[in-house]
Design a protein around this motif. Structure first.
Motif: not given
Length: 50
Positions: A7, A34, A38, A42
């Motif tokens: 990540k 994906t 992420y 964030h």
């Protein structure tokens, strides 16, 4: 499930290094969906703290 290290690699590659989502996807062998997930998570965390 991807690790916290992956990540962090996603976020660093995107924000600091300026790589595209496609570039990150190829580099880490993780789907673009994906990667977007992420990055969105964030960005939402940043907005919630502002």
């Amino acid at each position: 499930m991807i690790s916290m290290i992956e990540k962090n690699r996603i976020l660093i590659s995107y924000y600091r290094e300026g790589k595209t989502i496609s570039d990150i996807s190829r580099l880490l062998k993780i789907s673009r969906t994906t990667i977007r997930k992420y990055i969105r998570e964030h960005e939402l965390q940043i907005l919630n703290f502002s």
